[in-house]
Design a protein around this motif. Structure first.
Motif, PDB file in Angstrom:
ATOM      1  N   ILE A 188      52.116  52.430  26.205  1.00 43.43           N
ATOM      2  CA  ILE A 188      50.927  53.201  26.583  1.00 43.43           C
ATOM      3  C   ILE A 188      49.656  52.512  26.086  1.00 43.43           C
ATOM      4  CG2 ILE A 188      49.678  55.354  26.178  1.00 43.43           C
ATOM      5  CD1 ILE A 188      52.420  56.762  26.175  1.00 43.43           C
ATOM      6  N   PHE A 189      49.681  52.046  24.831  1.00 40.77           N
ATOM      7  CA  PHE A 189      48.512  51.334  24.306  1.00 40.77           C
ATOM      8  C   PHE A 189      48.266  50.044  25.097  1.00 40.77           C
ATOM      9  CE2 PHE A 189      49.481  53.667  20.225  1.00 40.77           C
ATOM     10  CZ  PHE A 189      48.341  54.451  20.273  1.00 40.77           C
ATOM     11  N   GLY A 190      49.343  49.409  25.533  1.00 39.17           N
ATOM     12  CA  GLY A 190      49.199  48.213  26.335  1.00 39.17           C
ATOM     13  C   GLY A 190      48.555  48.497  27.680  1.00 39.17           C
ATOM     14  N   VAL A 191      48.959  49.593  28.325  1.00 37.83           N
ATOM     15  CA  VAL A 191      48.371  49.986  29.604  1.00 37.83           C
ATOM     16  C   VAL A 191      46.886  50.299  29.438  1.00 37.83           C
ATOM     17  CG1 VAL A 191      48.356  51.781  31.378  1.00 37.83           C
ATOM     18  CG2 VAL A 191      50.529  50.811  30.610  1.00 37.83           C
ATOM     19  N   LEU A 192      46.543  51.011  28.362  1.00 42.63           N
ATOM     20  CA  LEU A 192      45.135  51.315  28.094  1.00 42.63           C
ATOM     21  C   LEU A 192      44.325  50.035  27.932  1.00 42.63           C
ATOM     22  CD1 LEU A 192      45.463  54.313  25.591  1.00 42.63           C
ATOM     23  CD2 LEU A 192      44.781  54.392  28.002  1.00 42.63           C
ATOM     24  N   PHE A 193      44.914  49.054  27.265  1.00 43.88           N
ATOM     25  CA  PHE A 193      44.242  47.765  27.062  1.00 43.88           C
ATOM     26  C   PHE A 193      43.986  47.077  28.401  1.00 43.88           C
ATOM     27  CE2 PHE A 193      44.648  43.115  26.311  1.00 43.88           C
ATOM     28  CZ  PHE A 193      43.481  42.940  25.571  1.00 43.88           C
ATOM     29  N   ILE A 194      44.982  47.128  29.283  1.00 43.82           N
ATOM     30  CA  ILE A 194      44.836  46.505  30.601  1.00 43.82           C
ATOM     31  C   ILE A 194      43.762  47.229  31.422  1.00 43.82           C
ATOM     32  CG2 ILE A 194      45.964  46.251  32.842  1.00 43.82           C
ATOM     33  CD1 ILE A 194      48.439  45.371  31.482  1.00 43.82           C
ATOM     34  N   LEU A 195      43.765  48.562  31.359  1.00 49.57           N
ATOM     35  CA  LEU A 195      42.789  49.335  32.134  1.00 49.57           C
ATOM     36  C   LEU A 195      41.359  49.026  31.701  1.00 49.57           C
ATOM     37  CD1 LEU A 195      44.584  52.805  32.361  1.00 49.57           C
ATOM     38  CD2 LEU A 195      44.317  51.082  34.158  1.00 49.57           C
ATOM     39  N   ILE A 196      41.185  48.789  30.406  1.00 52.76           N
ATOM     40  CA  ILE A 196      39.850  48.438  29.898  1.00 52.76           C
ATOM     41  C   ILE A 196      39.399  47.098  30.470  1.00 52.76           C
ATOM     42  CG2 ILE A 196      38.555  47.795  27.814  1.00 52.76           C
ATOM     43  CD1 ILE A 196      40.290  49.828  26.294  1.00 52.76           C
ATOM     44  N   ARG A 197      40.374  46.203  30.734  1.00 53.92           N
ATOM     45  CA  ARG A 197      40.053  44.861  31.217  1.00 53.92           C
ATOM     46  C   ARG A 197      40.019  44.754  32.751  1.00 53.92           C
ATOM     47  NH1 ARG A 197      44.247  41.251  30.053  1.00 53.92           N
ATOM     48  NH2 ARG A 197      42.848  39.455  29.981  1.00 53.92           N
ATOM     49  N   THR A 198      40.266  45.870  33.449  1.00 50.21           N
ATOM     50  CA  THR A 198      40.440  45.785  34.905  1.00 50.21           C
ATOM     51  C   THR A 198      39.215  45.259  35.644  1.00 50.21           C
ATOM     52  OG1 THR A 198      39.887  48.147  35.021  1.00 50.21           O
ATOM     53  CG2 THR A 198      42.232  47.519  35.153  1.00 50.21           C
ATOM     54  N   LYS A 199      38.008  45.490  35.126  1.00 49.42           N
ATOM     55  CA  LYS A 199      36.812  45.011  35.814  1.00 49.42           C
ATOM     56  C   LYS A 199      36.767  43.481  35.868  1.00 49.42           C
ATOM     57  CE  LYS A 199      33.845  49.015  34.949  1.00 49.42           C
ATOM     58  NZ  LYS A 199      32.570  49.490  34.372  1.00 49.42           N
ATOM     59  N   GLU A 200      37.187  42.866  34.755  1.00 47.04           N
ATOM     60  CA  GLU A 200      37.173  41.411  34.702  1.00 47.04           C
ATOM     61  C   GLU A 200      38.486  40.802  35.198  1.00 47.04           C
ATOM     62  OE1 GLU A 200      36.244  40.192  30.761  1.00 47.04           O
ATOM     63  OE2 GLU A 200      34.302  41.191  30.706  1.00 47.04           O
ATOM     64  N   HIS A 201      39.578  41.542  34.960  1.00 49.12           N
ATOM     65  CA  HIS A 201      40.904  41.037  35.339  1.00 49.12           C
ATOM     66  C   HIS A 201      41.653  42.127  36.109  1.00 49.12           C
ATOM     67  CE1 HIS A 201      40.316  37.674  32.543  1.00 49.12           C
ATOM     68  NE2 HIS A 201      39.832  38.576  31.703  1.00 49.12           N
ATOM     69  N   PRO A 202      41.486  42.214  37.427  1.00 48.15           N
ATOM     70  CA  PRO A 202      42.154  43.252  38.220  1.00 48.15           C
ATOM     71  C   PRO A 202      43.675  43.205  38.059  1.00 48.15           C
ATOM     72  CG  PRO A 202      40.500  42.104  39.524  1.00 48.15           C
ATOM     73  CD  PRO A 202      40.656  41.331  38.249  1.00 48.15           C
ATOM     74  N   ILE A 203      44.282  44.388  38.081  1.00 46.94           N
ATOM     75  CA  ILE A 203      45.735  44.476  37.926  1.00 46.94           C
ATOM     76  C   ILE A 203      46.413  44.021  39.213  1.00 46.94           C
ATOM     77  CG2 ILE A 203      47.674  46.050  37.539  1.00 46.94           C
ATOM     78  CD1 ILE A 203      45.818  47.832  35.946  1.00 46.94           C
ATOM     79  N   LYS A 204      47.385  43.142  39.070  1.00 48.02           N
ATOM     80  CA  LYS A 204      48.159  42.660  40.209  1.00 48.02           C
ATOM     81  C   LYS A 204      49.644  42.772  39.886  1.00 48.02           C
ATOM     82  CE  LYS A 204      44.669  39.327  41.789  1.00 48.02           C
ATOM     83  NZ  LYS A 204      44.388  37.892  42.077  1.00 48.02           N
ATOM     84  N   LEU A 205      50.372  43.468  40.756  1.00 45.49           N
ATOM     85  CA  LEU A 205      51.812  43.585  40.562  1.00 45.49           C
ATOM     86  C   LEU A 205      52.469  42.243  40.856  1.00 45.49           C
ATOM     87  CD1 LEU A 205      52.627  47.070  42.149  1.00 45.49           C
ATOM     88  CD2 LEU A 205      52.462  46.474  39.726  1.00 45.49           C
ATOM     89  N   ASN A 206      53.390  41.859  39.987  1.00 38.38           N
ATOM     90  CA  ASN A 206      54.037  40.552  40.121  1.00 38.38           C
ATOM     91  C   ASN A 206      55.502  40.717  39.736  1.00 38.38           C
ATOM     92  OD1 ASN A 206      55.096  37.909  39.316  1.00 38.38           O
ATOM     93  ND2 ASN A 206      53.005  37.170  39.571  1.00 38.38           N
ATOM     94  N   PHE A 207      56.382  40.366  40.645  1.00 33.80           N
ATOM     95  CA  PHE A 207      57.813  40.563  40.400  1.00 33.80           C
ATOM     96  C   PHE A 207      58.288  39.784  39.181  1.00 33.80           C
ATOM     97  CE2 PHE A 207      62.231  39.145  41.038  1.00 33.80           C
ATOM     98  CZ  PHE A 207      62.858  40.379  41.031  1.00 33.80           C
ATOM     99  N   LYS A 208      57.757  38.569  38.987  1.00 27.38           N
ATOM    100  CA  LYS A 208      58.172  37.756  37.843  1.00 27.38           C
ATOM    101  C   LYS A 208      57.805  38.429  36.523  1.00 27.38           C
ATOM    102  CE  LYS A 208      56.291  33.772  38.768  1.00 27.38           C
ATOM    103  NZ  LYS A 208      55.956  32.321  38.624  1.00 27.38           N
ATOM    104  N   ASN A 209      56.640  39.074  36.483  1.00 30.86           N
ATOM    105  CA  ASN A 209      56.235  39.764  35.257  1.00 30.86           C
ATOM    106  C   ASN A 209      57.159  40.935  34.950  1.00 30.86           C
ATOM    107  OD1 ASN A 209      54.082  38.001  35.194  1.00 30.86           O
ATOM    108  ND2 ASN A 209      52.626  39.462  36.058  1.00 30.86           N
TER     109      ASN A 209
END
Length: 288
Positions: A188-209
């Motif tokens: 959950i903390f990791g998701v929150l961290f990603i959401l904070i960064r979404t403006k600069e780094h948009p979330i992209k689903l990736n099968f390898k990840n």
């Protein structure tokens, strides 16, 4: 002893998976976050009792588990960067040198006694992990040294916190639930961290990840699960458990680095491996 051996095996697999992330171009942060949700699901699968979400915040270990969740996401990300930038052995050694923190914690918090034999074993362990990571052509600047130091500090804090919570608050039957909640909090903390960064780094689903997160999440859960069970065994003190666990992981991951990732070892590295074996043998002896 079987629990300790399983903890060593699964912990070693974590470092190998981290190395493979770099090889297969897996995005570390996204895979780590996926791994925590996978580890949570694995833990819930092994939990036999009924789960009442509303009662989890009332558990005595709830606050500590939240704290561990934050540490997990931070330390894992730094550990992965260390493994990729400085090598598997350096990441492993930085993590396992942190055995100093729980060992000292066991002495001062739980009045554990160390025999002269086990004291020698710990000193050999520290020498072993240092020598095993020393590279003849290493030229670390201050910035490079910061990564292993943060891994060292964070890993040691995680170990002593797990020991404290396990000793004081976690019932045997609730080990899978306790472990699962730590991983859920980290995710959950990791998701929150990603959401904070979404403006600069948009979330992209990736099968390898996602696949990388699955491969990491399964050994990650079992490394913690079997470590907690090993700490409950009466055969060894926590100092012995942490020393054997950490040094054996260094030994195993170093050998993996040689045979699978073609990492070169110096004479000092081989001396470190020899000391690691001696340390494990001394710490496993039941001297009073």
């Amino acid at each position: 002893m079987i629990n300790l051996l399983l903890s060593i095996l699964f912990s070693s697999l974590i470092f190998i998976v981290f190395k493979l992330f770099h090889t297969f171009k897996v995005q570390t942060l996204y895979a780590i976050i996926t791994n925590y949700f996978v580890a949570c699901l694995v833990g819930l699968f092994f939990y036999k009792n009924t789960i009442t979400p509303a009662k989890i915040p009332l558990e005595p270990w709830f606050g500590g588990a939240l704290f561990l969740g934050i540490l997990f996401i931070l330390v894992f990300y730094i550990m992965a960067k260390t493994s990729q930038d400085l090598g598997v052995s350096v990441a492993s050694v930085a993590t396992k040198m942190s055995l100093v923190i729980p060992v000292l914690g066991g002495i001062f918090l739980y009045n554990e006694t160390l025999t002269s034999i086990k004291t020698i074993g710990i000193l050999l362990a520290l020498s072993a992990v240092y020598l095993a990571s020393t590279k003849n052509n290493s030229t670390f600047n201050k910035k490079a040294l910061l990564l292993p130091f943060l891994v060292f500090l964070g890993s040691g804090t995680i170990d002593i916190t797990i020991k404290y919570l396990e000793e004081a608050y976690v019932e045997e039957a609730k080990i899978p639930l306790f472990s699962s909640f730590i991983f859920l909090a980290a995710g959950i903390f990791g998701v929150l961290f990603i959401l904070i960064r979404t403006k600069e780094h948009p979330i992209k689903l990736n099968f390898k990840n996602i696949l990388g997160g699955i491969c990491l999440g399964i050994p990650n859960f079992f490394s913690i699960y079997y470590l907690i069970k090993a700490l409950r065994e009466s055969n060894f003190t926590s100092a012995s458990i942490f020393t054997i666990n950490n040094v054996a992981i260094v030994l195993f991951t170093t050998l993996i680095g040689i045979f699978f990732f073609k990492e070169k070892l110096s004479t000092k590295n081989w001396l470190g491996i020899g000391l690691a074996v001696c340390s494990i043998l001394l710490m496993a002896l039941k001297y009073e």
